[in-house]
Design a protein around this motif. Structure first.
Motif, PDB file in Angstrom:
ATOM      1  N   ALA A   1       0.834  -1.198   0.000  1.00 51.78           N
ATOM      2  CA  ALA A   1       0.000   0.000   0.000  1.00 51.78           C
ATOM      3  C   ALA A   1       0.872   1.253   0.000  1.00 51.78           C
ATOM      4  N   ILE A   2       0.608   2.134  -0.955  1.00 51.25           N
ATOM      5  CA  ILE A   2       1.326   3.403  -1.079  1.00 51.25           C
ATOM      6  C   ILE A   2       0.382   4.532  -0.660  1.00 51.25           C
ATOM      7  N   CYS A   3       0.890   5.409   0.173  1.00 54.60           N
ATOM      8  CA  CYS A   3       0.135   6.539   0.722  1.00 54.60           C
ATOM      9  C   CYS A   3       0.359   7.780  -0.150  1.00 54.60           C
ATOM     10  N   TYR A   4      -0.679   8.214  -0.830  1.00 54.34           N
ATOM     11  CA  TYR A   4      -0.598   9.408  -1.664  1.00 54.34           C
ATOM     12  C   TYR A   4      -0.830  10.641  -0.800  1.00 54.34           C
ATOM     13  N   ILE A   5       0.109  11.587  -0.853  1.00 56.63           N
ATOM     14  CA  ILE A   5      -0.063  12.882  -0.178  1.00 56.63           C
ATOM     15  C   ILE A   5       0.526  13.974  -1.067  1.00 56.63           C
ATOM     16  N   ASP A   6      -0.080  15.139  -1.040  1.00 53.82           N
ATOM     17  CA  ASP A   6       0.501  16.292  -1.726  1.00 53.82           C
ATOM     18  C   ASP A   6       1.499  16.944  -0.783  1.00 53.82           C
ATOM     19  N   VAL A   7       2.656  17.294  -1.319  1.00 52.75           N
ATOM     20  CA  VAL A   7       3.663  17.988  -0.515  1.00 52.75           C
ATOM     21  C   VAL A   7       4.108  19.294  -1.165  1.00 52.75           C
ATOM     22  N   GLY A   8       3.889  19.434  -2.458  1.00 54.43           N
ATOM     23  CA  GLY A   8       4.313  20.639  -3.165  1.00 54.43           C
ATOM     24  C   GLY A   8       3.171  21.577  -3.493  1.00 54.43           C
ATOM     25  N   SER A   9       1.971  21.186  -3.062  1.00 49.76           N
ATOM     26  CA  SER A   9       0.819  22.066  -3.270  1.00 49.76           C
ATOM     27  C   SER A   9      -0.052  22.089  -2.021  1.00 49.76           C
ATOM     28  N   TRP A  10      -0.694  23.221  -1.830  1.00 48.21           N
ATOM     29  CA  TRP A  10      -1.623  23.431  -0.715  1.00 48.21           C
ATOM     30  C   TRP A  10      -3.012  23.048  -1.203  1.00 48.21           C
ATOM     31  N   GLU A  11      -3.728  22.296  -0.371  1.00 48.50           N
ATOM     32  CA  GLU A  11      -5.066  21.836  -0.735  1.00 48.50           C
ATOM     33  C   GLU A  11      -6.096  22.479   0.184  1.00 48.50           C
ATOM     34  N   GLN A  12      -7.003  23.209  -0.407  1.00 51.19           N
ATOM     35  CA  GLN A  12      -8.023  23.951   0.342  1.00 51.19           C
ATOM     36  C   GLN A  12      -8.914  23.031   1.177  1.00 51.19           C
ATOM     37  N   TYR A  13      -9.083  21.791   0.774  1.00 45.91           N
ATOM     38  CA  TYR A  13     -10.024  20.867   1.410  1.00 45.91           C
ATOM     39  C   TYR A  13      -9.392  19.980   2.486  1.00 45.91           C
ATOM     40  N   ARG A  14      -8.117  20.127   2.787  1.00 42.76           N
ATOM     41  CA  ARG A  14      -7.463  19.281   3.797  1.00 42.76           C
ATOM     42  C   ARG A  14      -7.616  19.871   5.197  1.00 42.76           C
ATOM     43  N   SER A  15      -7.674  18.998   6.162  1.00 44.42           N
ATOM     44  CA  SER A  15      -7.867  19.419   7.555  1.00 44.42           C
ATOM     45  C   SER A  15      -6.702  20.240   8.098  1.00 44.42           C
ATOM     46  N   ASP A  16      -5.524  20.111   7.517  1.00 44.31           N
ATOM     47  CA  ASP A  16      -4.359  20.849   8.002  1.00 44.31           C
ATOM     48  C   ASP A  16      -4.070  22.124   7.204  1.00 44.31           C
ATOM     49  N   ARG A  17      -5.009  22.559   6.391  1.00 41.27           N
ATOM     50  CA  ARG A  17      -4.788  23.689   5.483  1.00 41.27           C
ATOM     51  C   ARG A  17      -4.376  24.980   6.194  1.00 41.27           C
ATOM     52  N   LYS A  18      -4.820  25.180   7.433  1.00 43.12           N
ATOM     53  CA  LYS A  18      -4.513  26.423   8.149  1.00 43.12           C
ATOM     54  C   LYS A  18      -3.085  26.443   8.697  1.00 43.12           C
ATOM     55  N   GLN A  19      -2.375  25.322   8.608  1.00 41.64           N
ATOM     56  CA  GLN A  19      -1.000  25.258   9.104  1.00 41.64           C
ATOM     57  C   GLN A  19       0.018  25.753   8.067  1.00 41.64           C
ATOM     58  N   PHE A  20      -0.464  26.154   6.897  1.00 37.51           N
ATOM     59  CA  PHE A  20       0.407  26.649   5.847  1.00 37.51           C
ATOM     60  C   PHE A  20       0.293  28.174   5.789  1.00 37.51           C
TER      61      PHE A  20
END
Length: 194
Positions: free
Chosen positions: A87-106
């Motif tokens: 199983a491979i875990c897909y995550i964005d690291v080079g872009s900010w995503e408006q819909y993610r729970s951690d969006r305010k930490q950027f």
């Protein structure tokens, strides 16, 4: 024989590899032992299921499943493992995503232009990744906690795109290596696309 002319190049490559291993082995870096247990797929790993939305269909005959790290729980990863899959875990690291729970930490200062084709994503200024290192480390740690075998850090080619920042190849390489170290420290392999 024709192969003899390549022997000096092979010898130099072997010496450089041995020197690198010696430096890494003497560095005192705890990642060396963790990296020894990291899954390394063979080039012949053929069947790959890439599914980032919806309920994961574990009935598809694939050696590897790549799924969204936020949306897939530990139980699904365990089920894939019980079926002999990775199983491979897909995550964005080079872009900010408006819909993610951690969006305010950027910080707003590192959020750039819209990622073409994805209106809810914006490029990040990876030259200043230390300003958003905490949520990225947390994302990789989340993947490890859920039992994934590897991580696919997406959107790591900002230097080739119009991000709104003057990102150069050297900045991208520094950031990509930092991301790889975060994954390796947690026993995860790193998959790259694009």
């Amino acid at each position: 024989m024709h192969t003899n002319r390549f022997l000096p190049q092979i010898a130099v490559a072997s010496i450089l590899l041995a020197a690198l291993l010696l430096i890494v082995g003497c560095s005192g870096d705890s990642t060396v032992s963790a990296e020894a247990s990291i899954w390394k797929p063979k080039p012949t790993t053929a069947a790959w299921q890439f599914q980032l939305q919806g309920k994961i269909d574990t009935s598809i005959d694939a050696d590897v499943y790549e799924v969204d790290g936020f949306d897939v729980d530990r139980e699904t990863v365990k089920k894939l493992h019980s079926q002999g899959r990775k199983a491979i875990c897909y995550i964005d690291v080079g872009s900010w995503e408006q819909y993610r729970s951690d969006r305010k930490q950027f910080p707003k200062s590192v959020i750039g232009k819209k990622y073409e084709g994805y209106p809810n994503e914006r490029w990040l200024d990876i030259r200043k990744f230390h300003k958003f290192a905490k949520p990225l480390k947390a994302r990789v740690a989340m993947c490890a906690r859920k039992g994934f075998d590897g991580v696919e850090p997406d959107n790591i080619a900002g230097w080739e795109n119009d991000t709104g920042f003057p990102i150069k190849a050297k900045h991208q390489l520094r950031f990509n290596r930092w991301i790889a170290r975060q994954a390796h420290r947690r026993g995860l392999s790193v998959a790259l696309t694009n």
